[in-house]
Design an enzyme around this catalytic site. Structure first.
Site, PDB file in Angstrom:
ATOM      1  CD  GLU A 123      -2.772  -1.166  -0.117  1.00 49.09           C
ATOM      2  OE1 GLU A 123      -3.014  -0.157  -0.761  1.00 49.09           O
ATOM      3  OE2 GLU A 123      -3.377  -2.310  -0.539  1.00 49.09           O
ATOM      4  CG  HIS A 164      -5.606  -6.099  -8.143  1.00 50.80           C
ATOM      5  ND1 HIS A 164      -6.435  -5.228  -8.548  1.00 50.80           N
ATOM      6  CD2 HIS A 164      -4.909  -5.544  -6.918  1.00 50.80           C
ATOM      7  CE1 HIS A 164      -6.234  -4.003  -7.611  1.00 50.80           C
ATOM      8  NE2 HIS A 164      -5.189  -4.310  -6.796  1.00 50.80           N
TER       9      HIS A 164
END
Ligand SMILES: [Zn+2]
Lengths: 100, 417
Positions: free
Chosen positions: B165, B270
């Site tokens: 992140e 992803h």
């Protein structure tokens, strides 16, 4: 009334793609649950989309949620909001769906 | 009361930032409280975000907030900061420590001062919402869910997820790779690459023994899955009844073409990240030793040299070029990069395929020996590489003269027509 919750994206996006949507039929719910759900749906619809200034556009791995409401074949309402742009009304409905 | 509010509102943000950097704990706390109160009074998340995000001299000062299962970040309570004691809440502590490890990695290994390279504060929010199966970067701060307890557990459990992140912020401040299609898959891959490298660095693990998994700790024990993704073996992180087989490709021939919208994960950002993920894994194991050495440096320099619309090909070319700038033309590091991209089906531009294949093989066989300290046959190999290198140069100049001739012919054609 039939309510469907679909989730997309997020850190586990590849897994989200494979999970089936969650479906609820208010006819199959106890009367007070069905009434609660109807109230939350009405609030989420009237809340409209999340405030524009709430959309940073730079969010990464945020999930989006599509809630489809079918009113006994008469009308279909589709609401889509995301982790970083969500009205309180939508959030309340989402929480109810996630916990029921 | 209204008086206090007015006073709070006229304190300019930059002054609050200064106060936040004060040596006095009391002053820092008061400044933070002022910021939080002001923001809360105005009921605006954006306001507070801009205060905190604009602060640039914080040396990556960490703050973790507890959302107490709510979805509103402004109402979250302060749970741990650089000044106070460690929280008794494990999620708070894990988030705080993970932010610290990631910040220290960027500072000591890549000489980067926090995510913006200007000391930006790092804010984490834990216990977000109920049964929240996700962790995300909202553009200013990191947010973690506790998981639903059925599929997923607490997302602060994986250090690589925290580093993933935070790396989204690094990418945002450098290349700014657009979050869809190939640039988006590269964006995701950067986060996985540095997510895994941070974990390997903190465990002092070599590329050979590392698990190369992303989010190995986020599933409940009942779920039959190794992790969210595997950089070593994209497509093999899980295969179960509940959510099927890991759809990540490990080669261009299996690139997933998905719609460029939320439903299609913006073209499978992803999913297709598996291709560059595998290329990094191969580079690291081809070179051998610590992934946070040459492999991470080559990738980091390439990230900084990339831009919003960089595609796989462009990024592969850049890593090849950066490897040359950092370690020399024909170095083991450069050959490792070349072979890695070759193996995922991407041909570095300007290197003829046949030569790349031979060189790649040479690089792959040669490279690990160096770091493993058993450089037997090194001289012979170097001779071989030099010869191949010469072949490359010769071929490259042939290509150049051919294209020059082509251009001349085209020009002639146009003039005549
Ligand atoms: Zn990500």
């Amino acid at each position: 009334m039939k309510v469907t919750l679909e989730k997309h994206g997020g850190l586990a996006a590849a897994i989200q793609l494979r999970l089936p949507p969650k479906e609820l039929d208010s006819a199959a719910l106890p009367a007070n649950d069905a009434a609660e759900l109807a109230g939350l749906v009405a609030e989420a619809v009237s809340a409209g989309p999340a405030a524009e200034e709430d959309r940073p556009g730079r969010a990464r791995d945020a999930m989006s949620y599509t809630i489809t409401v079918e009113e006994d074949g008469r009308s279909t309402t589709v609401l889509t909001q995301s982790d970083t742009a969500m009205s309180p009304g939508f959030a309340a409905l989402l929480r109810w769906l996630e916990t029921h | 009361m209204s008086r206090t509010r007015r006073v709070n509102c006229i304190i300019p943000p930059h002054l609050l930032d200064k106060l936040l950097d004060s040596e006095h704990t009391g002053v820092r706390k008061a400044a933070l409280d002022t910021m939080l109160t002001t923001a809360r009074l105005r009921g605006e998340r954006g306001l507070r975000a801009s205060f905190v995000g604009a602060a640039s001299a914080g040396n990556g000062r960490r703050t973790v907030f507890d959302c107490q299962q709510g979805r509103l970040l402004p109402t979250a309570t302060l749970a741990q900061s650089e000044d106070g004691a460690a929280s008794t809440d494990e999620s708070v502590r894990r988030a705080f420590d993970g932010l610290g490890t990631t910040r220290d990695f960027y500072r000591t290994v890549l000489q980067r001062n926090s995510v913006d390279d200007r000391g930006m504060r790092l804010d984490g929010y834990v216990h977000f919402d109920v049964k929240f199966n996700n962790a995300f970067w909202d553009g200013r701060q990191m947010v973690f869910g506790d998981g639903d307890g059925t599929l997923f557990t607490d997302f602060t459990r994986s250090l690589d997820v925290i580093a993933h992140e935070l790396t989204h912020a690094v990418t945002e401040f450098t290349a700014g790779l657009a979050y869809h299609g190939q640039s988006g898959a590269l964006n995701e891959s950067m986060s996985d690459v540095f997510g895994s490298v941070v974990k390997q660095w903190s465990l002092n693990q070599s590329a050979e023994v590392a698990d190369w998994l992303i989010g190995a700790e986020v599933f409940t024990p009942e779920i039959d899955a190794d992790a969210l993704r595997s950089m070593k073996a994209p497509g093999h992180a899980y295969d179960n009844e509940l959510f099927g087989k890991d759809p990540q490709p490990d080669h261009m021939s299996h690139f997933a073409h998905l719609p460029d919208n939320e439903r299609g994960d913006f073209g499978g950002v992803h999913i297709n990240s598996g291709i560059p993920n595998k290329a990094f894994y191969l580079t690291a194991t081809n070179i051998g030793g610590s992934s946070w050495g040459a492999p991470a440096l080559i990738w980091y320099e390439s990230l900084k040299a990339s831009s919003i619309d960089t595609q796989f090909q462009g990024f592969a070319d850049t890593t090849h070029q950066k490897a040359e700038e950092l370690y020399g033309a024909g170095s083991n590091e450069q050959l490792a990069v070349l072979a890695a991209w070759q193996e995922v089906g991407i041909q570095v531009s300007g290197v003829p395929a046949g030569v790349a294949r031979d060189l790649g093989r040479a690089g792959r066989n040669g490279a690990p020996g160096r770091t493993a300290g058993q450089d037997t046959g090194g001289a012979a190999r170097d001779d071989g590489l030099t010869a191949l290198n010469r072949q490359i140069d010769a071929l490259a100049s042939q290509v150049a003269s051919l294209s020059k001739a082509m251009t001349a012919m085209q020009r002639e054609h146009v003039t005549r027509g």
